[in-house]
Scaffold this motif. Structure first.
Motif, PDB file in Angstrom:
ATOM      1  N   PRO A  39       8.675  -5.502   6.170  1.00  0.00           N
ATOM      2  CA  PRO A  39       8.173  -6.858   5.903  1.00  0.00           C
ATOM      3  C   PRO A  39       7.974  -7.132   4.410  1.00  0.00           C
ATOM      4  CG  PRO A  39       6.841  -5.789   7.602  1.00  0.00           C
ATOM      5  CD  PRO A  39       7.804  -4.762   7.095  1.00  0.00           C
ATOM      6  N   MET A  40       7.691  -6.087   3.621  1.00  0.00           N
ATOM      7  CA  MET A  40       7.462  -6.312   2.187  1.00  0.00           C
ATOM      8  C   MET A  40       8.737  -6.760   1.468  1.00  0.00           C
ATOM      9  SD  MET A  40       4.292  -5.836   2.018  1.00  0.00           S
ATOM     10  CE  MET A  40       3.969  -5.916   0.258  1.00  0.00           C
ATOM     11  N   LEU A  98       5.375 -10.393  11.079  1.00  0.00           N
ATOM     12  CA  LEU A  98       4.161  -9.662  11.443  1.00  0.00           C
ATOM     13  C   LEU A  98       3.910  -9.718  12.949  1.00  0.00           C
ATOM     14  CD1 LEU A  98       1.716 -10.526   8.503  1.00  0.00           C
ATOM     15  CD2 LEU A  98       3.071  -8.456   8.843  1.00  0.00           C
ATOM     16  N   GLU A 116       5.879  -7.113  14.338  1.00  0.00           N
ATOM     17  CA  GLU A 116       5.245  -5.825  14.057  1.00  0.00           C
ATOM     18  C   GLU A 116       4.153  -5.530  15.090  1.00  0.00           C
ATOM     19  OE1 GLU A 116       6.601  -4.542  11.161  1.00  0.00           O
ATOM     20  OE2 GLU A 116       5.678  -2.616  11.637  1.00  0.00           O
ATOM     21  N   LEU A 128      10.460  -9.141   2.256  1.00  0.00           N
ATOM     22  CA  LEU A 128      10.549 -10.612   2.294  1.00  0.00           C
ATOM     23  C   LEU A 128      10.407 -11.217   0.902  1.00  0.00           C
ATOM     24  CD1 LEU A 128       8.408 -11.524   5.435  1.00  0.00           C
ATOM     25  CD2 LEU A 128      10.826 -12.038   5.094  1.00  0.00           C
ATOM     26  N   LYS A 129       9.840 -10.447   0.005  1.00  0.00           N
ATOM     27  CA  LYS A 129       9.586 -10.930  -1.359  1.00  0.00           C
ATOM     28  C   LYS A 129      10.812 -11.592  -1.996  1.00  0.00           C
ATOM     29  CE  LYS A 129       8.054  -9.047  -5.816  1.00  0.00           C
ATOM     30  NZ  LYS A 129       7.445  -7.880  -6.475  1.00  0.00           N
ATOM     31  N   LYS A 181       6.782 -14.654   7.113  1.00  0.00           N
ATOM     32  CA  LYS A 181       5.744 -13.622   7.133  1.00  0.00           C
ATOM     33  C   LYS A 181       5.111 -13.531   8.517  1.00  0.00           C
ATOM     34  CE  LYS A 181       1.662 -14.638   5.431  1.00  0.00           C
ATOM     35  NZ  LYS A 181       0.601 -14.929   4.464  1.00  0.00           N
TER      36      LYS A 181
END
Lengths: 501, 180
Positions: free
Chosen positions: A273-274, A110, A113, A276-277, A106
């Motif tokens: 990035p979401m 980020l 990002e 990554l779940k 994460k």
């Protein structure tokens, strides 16, 4: 880890089916590379695939990069030799992917990002606002990469020679030439999509081999029974290793996974990035599939040599090829041999790309220079690193095996404290990071060189990797504590917010 | 792409100076990581004495390694303001699971033989290690990670906030470069 692939030469398997599958495999690699090279237009495309890789592709590519040829040849050979103790190298896979997701994925994604980071040392530089820490970690990565690359180049030569019978020297240059072509032309984008193809091939072959082994051995119970009748210690939890040695494997390969640049670098590349779940779950499942061959062949060969289905091996590295030629169809053997070549090429591509980024980006940042055309210089650095690795592989004799030993440990001891712990503890300081990287680099190199020169012998169960990893962690905490509160160690606002998320 | 910039430093805000469930949990995890690292170092150090590692050295690793791994996972998973929440139980379970399996493998008698009873195809101690360490955590942690992702790990708001910070950073950085 590829060391075990180098102890002996593989038997020639130049069967027409094996050669045909090998040629088809290389044709697919070339096609993917041509496609990727047309889409690589910037340094961001070249080093982090423009941060545009989807979840499934990134997961499969990451599995492919993680295993290298060791999982197919060296690992089963090691297991045949020392029993279940060899599993302690791969057992950590049950926790390392999710650990990496919580600890690094994460925050690194980020950071990419917010800052557009491209390399692992970039993250260290951003965290500590320190070009020196970034440069030093880049140097550590480069040192480790030279060893890994040379060892994998030789492994490629061995495998290509086994398939095509061209000789190891030509095998090295053929394998490295193909890998270099797609690395230089298509950068990490070519690497990722070739990894997807290679990872799928590896998982498919691994599952099939495992099924054939279980069928030939009468299930896992039948295999265990055959082993217990002749060599029960093989199935002790530590195998023939001491508990200290087996647990050391677990420590180095579990904690050390957080510092492997070819693994953590991939976190930058995920498109959203979401997503990554699901990454750790999918990657863990993928790794389990690929590692079935490690376990299946290792335990299967022991059972089959115990009950007379196979003759005893002349050398441990012959475990996989001998078993494949004994109990599986030729087509499956061909797939696995292509899978081994795939695994080594995948690892080499990833390391070439990371090494090129260190040379053209991290080291210039450390000395305050800016490379104007990172894409062109990245391609040039890629070619130089590949040629250097191939030359070392061909001409350095036993030194190449030595170089391959310390790669994992060097990455672990230099990057785990500064990167993995440092991104999760705001009290960590620049001095602590630099001290831990220097400590890991110095201790790993000095202990490994001393052992190689035979001026020092490690006690049973202790390795340089384990010592340097644990000491660099302690040095990181100690120096951070001693230098805590210095104004120069303040954290940029965006980095601090990311660390608190 | 610019990683190490001397700009926009915030006041030094160590976690040690703050309150909150997340910070207390992180501090606890940090001490656990330091303690377990010391234990692991002592185990390795003891192996250098004459006669090799003493009998207690593997026990230090059997307890120290799971503690270190779970501690570093906690440090990564904790959000500053919310703490561990629902992750506490799975983390505790996996830490204890690994420690118990390693300790059982050390403590149970080494009696593998042709007469051994098999559990899922393997003798007891081997089955404990292969399934307990290699398989069971796989069925727990990645699933917990996915199920708690939006509440514990990352939200769309987090991503948007980071993008805003990134844009502000780029603006400052570009502005300073043009001044230069």
């Amino acid at each position: 880890m590829t060391l075990l692939l180098l102890q002996t030469f593989l038997p020639r398997v130049a069967h027409p089916s094996v050669i045909a599958v090998g040629i088809a495999y290389f044709a697919v690699i070339i096609a993917i590379s041509v496609w990727a090279s047309r889409r690589t237009k910037t340094a961001g495309d070249f080093f982090v695939a423009g941060r545009g890789i989807g979840l499934i592709a990134l997961t499969v590519a990451s599995v492919s990069t993680s295993v290298s040829g060791f999982a197919f040849i060296g690992g089963p050979g090691l297991m045949y030799t020392v029993g279940l103790g060899a599993l302690f190298i791969v057992l950590p896979a049950s926790v390392t992917n999710v650990m990496g997701a919580w600890v690094l994925a994460k925050r690194m994604r980020l950071l990419a990002e917010a800052r557009g980071l491209m390399t692992v040392p970039d993250a260290i530089g951003a965290r500590y606002r320190s070009p020196a820490a970034q440069g030093l970690s880049g140097v550590a990565i480069l040192v480790g990469i030279v060893g890994y690359m040379a060892t994998n180049a030789l492994a490629m030569g061995v495998v290509i020679d086994a398939i095509f019978g061209v000789g190891i020297g030509w095998g090295i240059w053929l394998g490295m030439g193909i890998t270099l072509a797609y690395s230089a032309a298509g950068g990490i984008l070519a690497g990722i999509y070739n990894d997807v193809f290679q990872g799928t091939l590896m998982a498919f072959a691994s599952v099939l081999v495992f099924i054939f082994v279980l069928k030939a051995g009468g299930g896992l119970a039948g295999i265990s029974q055959a082993i217990l009748e002749t060599d029960p210690k093989f199935l002790a939890p530590w195998g023939k290793l001491s508990p200290l040695a087996a647990l050391s494997f677990f420590f180095v390969f579990a904690m050390g996974a957080l510092g492997q640049p070819h693994g953590v670098h991939k976190y930058y590349m995920l498109r959203d990035p979401m997503q990554l779940k699901w990454y750790p779950l999918l990657k863990t499942l993928g790794l389990i599939l690929v590692l079935l061959l490690y376990f299946g062949v290792g335990i299967g060969v022991k059972a089959f040599t115990s009950n007379g289905l196979m003759p005893p091996l002349k050398a441990p590295d012959q475990a996989t090829p001998t078993l494949l030629l004994s109990v599986t169809p030729v087509f499956l053997a061909a797939l696995v041999f292509s899978g081994v070549a795939a695994a080594t090429m995948s690892a080499v591509n990833s390391f070439i790309n990371i090494g090129a980024a260190v040379v053209t980006h991290d080291i210039p940042v450390a000395i305050g220079k800016k490379v104007r055309n990172e894409l062109a210089w990245g391609r040039a650095a890629t070619a130089c690193i590949a040629v250097l690795a191939a030359l070392i592989a061909q001409y350095s004799g036993t030194l190449v095996a030595f170089l391959g030993i310390f790669g994992w440990g060097l990455f672990a001891s230099t990057l785990v404290p500064a990167l993995a712990i440092g991104l999760n503890w705001q009290g960590a300081t620049r001095a602590g990071a630099i001290a831990s990287i220097a400590c890991g680099l110095t201790i790993t190199l000095s202990l490994e060189i001393a052992a190689y020169m035979k001026v020092f012998t490690f006690p049973s169960g202790v390795t340089a990797s384990a010592i340097s990893l644990v000491l660099s962690i302690l040095v990181f905490f100690l120096v951070s504590h001693l230098t805590h509160g210095k104004a120069s160690d303040r954290i940029d606002e965006d980095v601090r917010v990311i660390m608190e998320m | 792409m610019t990683a190490a910039s001397p700009s926009a430093a915030s006041p030094s805000t160590s976690l040690d100076d703050r309150s909150g469930a997340g910070n207390r949990t992180k501090r606890f995890a940090r001490f656990a990581l330091i303690g377990s690292s010391v234990a692991i170092a002592v185990a390795y150090g003891s192996a250098f004495q004459e006669g090799g590692a003493p009998g207690w050295a593997p026990w230090l690793l059997a307890l120290g390694i799971p503690t270190a791994l779970v501690a570093v996972m906690i440090m990564g998973a904790v959000r500053e303001k919310t703490g561990l929440k629902r992750l506490a139980i799975p983390f505790a379970f996996v830490g204890i699971l690994l420690a118990v399996v390693f300790c059982l493998a050390l403590a149970l008698p080494p009696n593998e033989s042709a007469q051994s009873r098999l559990f899922l195809g393997l003798p007891l101690r081997a089955a404990l290690v292969v399934y307990g360490v290699g398989l069971l955590p796989t069925l727990i942690l990645p699933i917990v990670y996915a199920l708690t992702f939006e509440t514990q790990t990352l939200t769309t708001e987090d991503v948007l906030k980071v993008r805003e910070l990134g844009a502000a950073y780029a603006k400052r950085h570009d502005g300073r470069r043009s001044e230069e």
